[in-house]
Design an enzyme around this catalytic site. Structure first.
Site: not given
Ligand code: FAD
Ligand code: UDP
Length: 386
Positions: A171, A175, A248, A279, A305, A354, A356
């Site tokens: 991911r 560069r 996780r 971070r 975090e 995993y 996005d």
């Molecule tokens: P979720 O957002 O998990 O939605 C699932 C929903 O189902 C939740 O609201 C939950 O409460 C509900 N649910 C679960 N079980 C039940 C049940 N039994 N009854 C009723 N409701 C229920 N993506 C990016 O593109 N850019 C980013 O920068 C990025 N950063 C991220 C950072 C973090 C820390 C995390 C964890 C994820 C990140 N993502 C990012 C990924 C992004 O969050 C997900 O792609 C997206 O939110 C997934 O949507 P979803 O609907 O699959 O799941």
């Molecule tokens: N990663 C790393 N160092 C950094 C940033 C990312 O080693 O400073 C690695 C780490 O294993 C991480 C993965 O690259 O899980 C993907 O990073 P990203 O920022 O896409 O997602 P995160 O898992 O941090 O939400």
């Protein structure tokens, strides 16, 4: 009669399916266990810091998929934010992801040719990297692996990088020029007014009940619908009969500071294993004031975090794709295939991938198309149902 479709979860996958199926004439009912839509994308406004807090960690929308980009513009105006991250290791700050300026900071090189030469010297020849550590050594070598990847990865996943799939690291770009953008995608940004406002528009007119846990009354819901889209954890749907899938989780420590600016950037990664968090996010930097409007804030909001193991009572944020977990997943998917009515497991937790946000939208749109292409639903959507 139009088909009755239940959607479990008002996260991005559920909301996308709900919007499209509702607009196609299906009878859609969404149930969500939380009090509001948005899933992990949810934001809330923090008046003291005059910004929207990313409640479940930093969310930057980025995609190269024009169809998804056009689709999402219907529900939000994006602010043109381009994601740039700095790394802190010990007392030193570095440009990241690894680019020519990083290589200048670490090795003193100043040109793309110099960068190429230093990487060629550092790289460990591994033809087919079998895990995250091998992937890192093959692509950037041991010095950069120790500085930027090993500590962060151990903290984030609480596993030896040799037990993790190489894919996780693919991911992050490497560069040979000064481009320090975190993503290669052409389209990026954050919705003006926050993600939660985008979800309000996304779900306008759709029937949604909040505070409802599907698993408490599964048989009731299954009996009343022709098709179910379930976006919760797939192992929870089956009462963990084949054991728990690994997730996780994260613990967020938020702090409102009486400062204008704490770190000068939306995200600083702390890659040193001695620092317990991965971070620090400073939410104000995700936004830019509308032209002519000054920020009206006495404080800035930061979030540290701390990664933690998933488990009961903790949000399952990241699926952990180890061989054990994938074998368990295959057993659950085999059980899922025989459910009546048909249950589709979608989104990050339902598919245990995993994903996005842009990938979630693309997958949801593809599933909606499959639903609408089934003969019965197609007849309803075109108004030719017998
Ligand atoms: P979720 O957002 O998990 O939605 C699932 C929903 O189902 C939740 O609201 C939950 O409460 C509900 N649910 C679960 N079980 C039940 C049940 N039994 N009854 C009723 N409701 C229920 N993506 C990016 O593109 N850019 C980013 O920068 C990025 N950063 C991220 C950072 C973090 C820390 C995390 C964890 C994820 C990140 N993502 C990012 C990924 C992004 O969050 C997900 O792609 C997206 O939110 C997934 O949507 P979803 O609907 O699959 O799941
Ligand atoms: N990663 C790393 N160092 C950094 C940033 C990312 O080693 O400073 C690695 C780490 O294993 C991480 C993965 O690259 O899980 C993907 O990073 P990203 O920022 O896409 O997602 P995160 O898992 O941090 O939400």
């Amino acid at each position: 009669m139009p088909p009755r479709i239940l959607i479990v979860g008002a996260g991005l996958y559920g909301a996308t399916c709900a919007r499209e199926l509702h607009d196609a004439g299906c009878r859609v009912h969404v149930i969500e266990q939380r009090a509001a839509p948005g899933g992990n994308c949810a934001t809330r406004h923090v008046p003291e810091a005059d910004c929207h807090e990313h409640v479940h960690g930093a969310h930057i929308f980025h995609t190269d998929n024009e169809r998804v980009w056009r689709w999402v513009q219907r529900f939000a105006r994006f602010n043109g934010y381009t994601h740039r991250v700095k790394v802190r290791h010990g007392a030193q700050l570095y440009s990241f992801p690894i680019n020519l300026f990083t290589l200048h900071q670490v090795f003193g090189v100043a040109t793309p040719a110099g960068a190429q030469a230093v990487l060629a010297r550092e790289r460990v020849p591994i033809a087919e990297p079998a895990n995250l550590e091998e992937q890192a050594l093959a692509s950037v070598g041991p010095t950069l692996y120790r500085l930027f990847i090993e500590g962060y990865t151990r903290k984030q996943w609480q596993r030896d990088p040799r037990e993790l799939p190489a894919d996780i690291l693919k991911r992050i770009p490497v560069r040979l020029d000064f481009d320090d953008g975190y993503f290669n995608d052409r389209f990026q940004g954050i919705p003006v007014g926050g993600y939660s406002a985008m979800f309000d528009r996304l779900m306008a007119g759709v029937r949604v009940d909040f505070g409802v846990d599907f698993l408490r009354d599964r048989e009731h819901w299954l009996a009343r619908h022709d098709h179910v889209i379930y976006t919760g954890p797939i192992d929870a749907f089956f009462d963990h009969g084949h054991g728990r899938l690994g997730y996780r989780s994260l613990r967020f420590e938020r702090e409102l500071l009486p400062l204008a600016d704490y770190q000068g950037s939306a995200v600083v990664n702390h890659t040193d294993a001695a620092v317990p968090y991965t971070r620090i996010i400073e939410h104000r930097h995700f936004e830019r004031p509308e032209p002519g409007r000054r920020r009206a804030a006495s404080h800035t909001l930061i979030t540290r975090e701390f990664p933690q193991e998933g488990g009961p009572g903790r949000e399952p944020y990241y699926p952990v794709a180890t061989a054990d977990n994938l074998a368990r997943l295959a057993r659950y998917q085999a059980m899922a295939a025989s459910l009546v009515p048909q249950v589709h497991f979608g989104g990050r937790l339902g598919s245990y991938r995993y994903l996005d946000m842009h990938q979630v939208i693309a997958a949801a749109l593809a599933h909606v198309q499959r639903v609408l292409d089934t003969p019965r639903h197609a007849a309803v959507a075109s108004g030719t149902e017998p």
